[in-house]
Design a protein around this motif. Structure first.
Motif, short mmCIF file in Angstrom:
data_model
loop_
_atom_site.label_atom_id
_atom_site.label_comp_id
_atom_site.label_asym_id
_atom_site.label_seq_id
_atom_site.Cartn_x
_atom_site.Cartn_y
_atom_site.Cartn_z
N VAL A 199 -71.49 -40.48 71.74
CA VAL A 199 -72.36 -40.99 70.68
C VAL A 199 -73.59 -40.10 70.51
O VAL A 199 -74.01 -39.80 69.39
CB VAL A 199 -72.78 -42.44 70.99
CG1 VAL A 199 -73.88 -42.90 70.04
CG2 VAL A 199 -71.58 -43.37 70.87
N GLY A 200 -74.17 -39.66 71.64
CA GLY A 200 -75.35 -38.80 71.55
C GLY A 200 -75.05 -37.46 70.89
O GLY A 200 -75.81 -37.00 70.02
N ILE A 201 -73.92 -36.85 71.26
CA ILE A 201 -73.55 -35.57 70.66
C ILE A 201 -73.25 -35.73 69.17
O ILE A 201 -73.71 -34.95 68.33
CB ILE A 201 -72.34 -34.96 71.40
CG1 ILE A 201 -72.72 -34.64 72.84
CG2 ILE A 201 -71.84 -33.71 70.68
CD1 ILE A 201 -71.54 -34.23 73.71
N ALA A 202 -72.49 -36.78 68.84
CA ALA A 202 -72.15 -37.01 67.43
C ALA A 202 -73.40 -37.33 66.60
O ALA A 202 -73.52 -36.86 65.47
CB ALA A 202 -71.13 -38.15 67.33
N LEU A 258 -64.12 -38.15 75.15
CA LEU A 258 -65.33 -37.60 74.54
C LEU A 258 -65.03 -37.00 73.17
O LEU A 258 -65.77 -37.23 72.20
CB LEU A 258 -65.93 -36.55 75.48
CG LEU A 258 -67.29 -35.97 75.07
CD1 LEU A 258 -68.36 -37.04 75.11
CD2 LEU A 258 -67.67 -34.82 75.99
N LEU A 259 -63.95 -36.25 73.08
CA LEU A 259 -63.57 -35.66 71.79
C LEU A 259 -63.21 -36.74 70.77
O LEU A 259 -63.56 -36.62 69.59
CB LEU A 259 -62.40 -34.70 71.99
CG LEU A 259 -62.69 -33.43 72.79
CD1 LEU A 259 -61.41 -32.64 73.00
CD2 LEU A 259 -63.73 -32.57 72.10
N ALA A 260 -62.52 -37.79 71.23
CA ALA A 260 -62.16 -38.87 70.32
C ALA A 260 -63.40 -39.59 69.80
O ALA A 260 -63.50 -39.92 68.61
CB ALA A 260 -61.22 -39.85 71.02
N VAL A 261 -64.35 -39.87 70.69
CA VAL A 261 -65.59 -40.55 70.28
C VAL A 261 -66.37 -39.69 69.29
O VAL A 261 -66.83 -40.18 68.24
CB VAL A 261 -66.45 -40.87 71.51
CG1 VAL A 261 -67.80 -41.42 71.08
CG2 VAL A 261 -65.75 -41.88 72.41
N VAL A 273 -68.37 -39.03 64.00
CA VAL A 273 -68.83 -38.14 62.93
C VAL A 273 -68.18 -38.52 61.61
O VAL A 273 -68.85 -38.61 60.57
CB VAL A 273 -68.52 -36.67 63.30
CG1 VAL A 273 -68.74 -35.76 62.08
CG2 VAL A 273 -69.40 -36.21 64.44
N LEU A 274 -66.88 -38.76 61.62
CA LEU A 274 -66.19 -39.13 60.39
C LEU A 274 -66.70 -40.47 59.84
O LEU A 274 -66.80 -40.65 58.62
CB LEU A 274 -64.68 -39.21 60.63
CG LEU A 274 -63.96 -37.88 60.82
CD1 LEU A 274 -62.52 -38.10 61.24
CD2 LEU A 274 -64.03 -37.04 59.55
N VAL A 286 -78.70 -43.68 69.05
CA VAL A 286 -78.26 -43.78 70.45
C VAL A 286 -78.72 -45.11 71.05
O VAL A 286 -77.97 -45.77 71.79
CB VAL A 286 -78.78 -42.59 71.27
CG1 VAL A 286 -78.52 -42.80 72.75
CG2 VAL A 286 -78.11 -41.30 70.81
N LEU A 287 -79.93 -45.54 70.74
CA LEU A 287 -80.42 -46.82 71.25
C LEU A 287 -79.61 -47.99 70.70
O LEU A 287 -79.22 -48.91 71.45
CB LEU A 287 -81.90 -47.00 70.90
CG LEU A 287 -82.90 -46.13 71.67
CD1 LEU A 287 -84.30 -46.34 71.12
CD2 LEU A 287 -82.85 -46.46 73.16
#
Length: 245
Positions: free
Chosen positions: A41-44, A104-107, A112-113, A145-146
């Motif tokens: 979630v943070g990266i996205a 991680l890749l799936a999240v 993003v989508l 993120v929160l």
């Protein structure tokens, strides 16, 4: 910059409460480790809001909503099938947790989508056009993120209290509902059809879950009675004393 960060954090946090991305995050947290989901979630969020700031502050462009929604719907439907197959794999065996890198890749991809063209992204674009771009980027990312961290906490609690196979079934149904809604409502534009179809699928899933629960409880109550030995005497001579005469 500080003002822009605080304003963006507040706006995005409130906008995310009850949003589909928050429900999606909770769905992932039902099945996977909380730190893997939170990292995704943070990266996205960093990627999505970086794109939002770029669009709002530097380019002033808009994203094509329907093609993105169509891609997101297909991704959610694939996630639903994937989750359902994982849950059905082995009735008595413990369901294996996917590797963290795959989760991680799936999240990241699904998040993003789901966020491209969403109201949260549009709010970030609007904020970036009038405020400091770095503050908006930081604040929007922190707010998302929160908000999704709350959903992860709920999902982690449910993960400890509910059976693994039930969680896989619930997650697959939620992904299916997300995919149907995005496909019919956002991608095609049929709001009433989307409401009817998603409502029908939700009712059917709830009915199937209730029937399965009743059958499971019935088997649970009948199993001790079947295992219990008969109380009738096996020796026909038991119950009276034989005379020594």
């Amino acid at each position: 910059m500080l003002t822009a960060a605080l304003v963006s954090l507040s706006v995005v946090f409130v906008a995310e409460l009850g949003d589909k991305s928050q429900l999606m995050t909770m769905t992932y947290a039902l099945r996977h480790r909380w730190w893997v989901v939170l990292s995704g979630v943070g990266i996205a969020s960093f990627m999505v809001h970086g794109l939002s700031v770029t669009i709002g502050h530097f380019l002033g462009l808009t994203l094509p909503e329907r093609p993105i929604a169509f891609a997101a719907a297909i991704a959610f439907l694939l996630f639903a099938v994937w989750t359902w197959r994982e849950g059905r794999r082995g009735v008595d065996d413990e369901v294996k947790v996917a590797e963290p890198r795959h989760v991680l890749l799936a999240v990241i991809s699904s998040f993003v989508l789901a966020e491209l063209g969403d109201k949260t992204m549009l709010a970030t674009v609007a904020l970036a056009s009038d405020h400091n771009w770095a503050g908006v980027w930081i604040g929007a990312t922190a707010g998302m993120v929160l908000a999704d961290g709350v959903a992860i906490a709920v999902g982690a609690v449910l993960h400890k209290r509910l059976p693994e196979r039930f969680l896989h079934g619930l997650a697959s149904v939620l992904f299916l509902l997300f995919g149907i809604w995005l496909l019919l409502d956002t991608a095609i534009g049929l709001r009433w059809v989307a409401l009817c179809v998603t409502g029908a699928v939700a009712v059917a899933a709830a009915t199937a879950a209730a029937v399965a629960l009743v059958r499971s409880r019935r088997r649970h109550f009948l199993a001790p009675a079947l295992r219990e030995p008969s109380s009738a005497p096996n020796n026909p001579s038991a119950g009276y004393c034989r005379s020594n005469d």
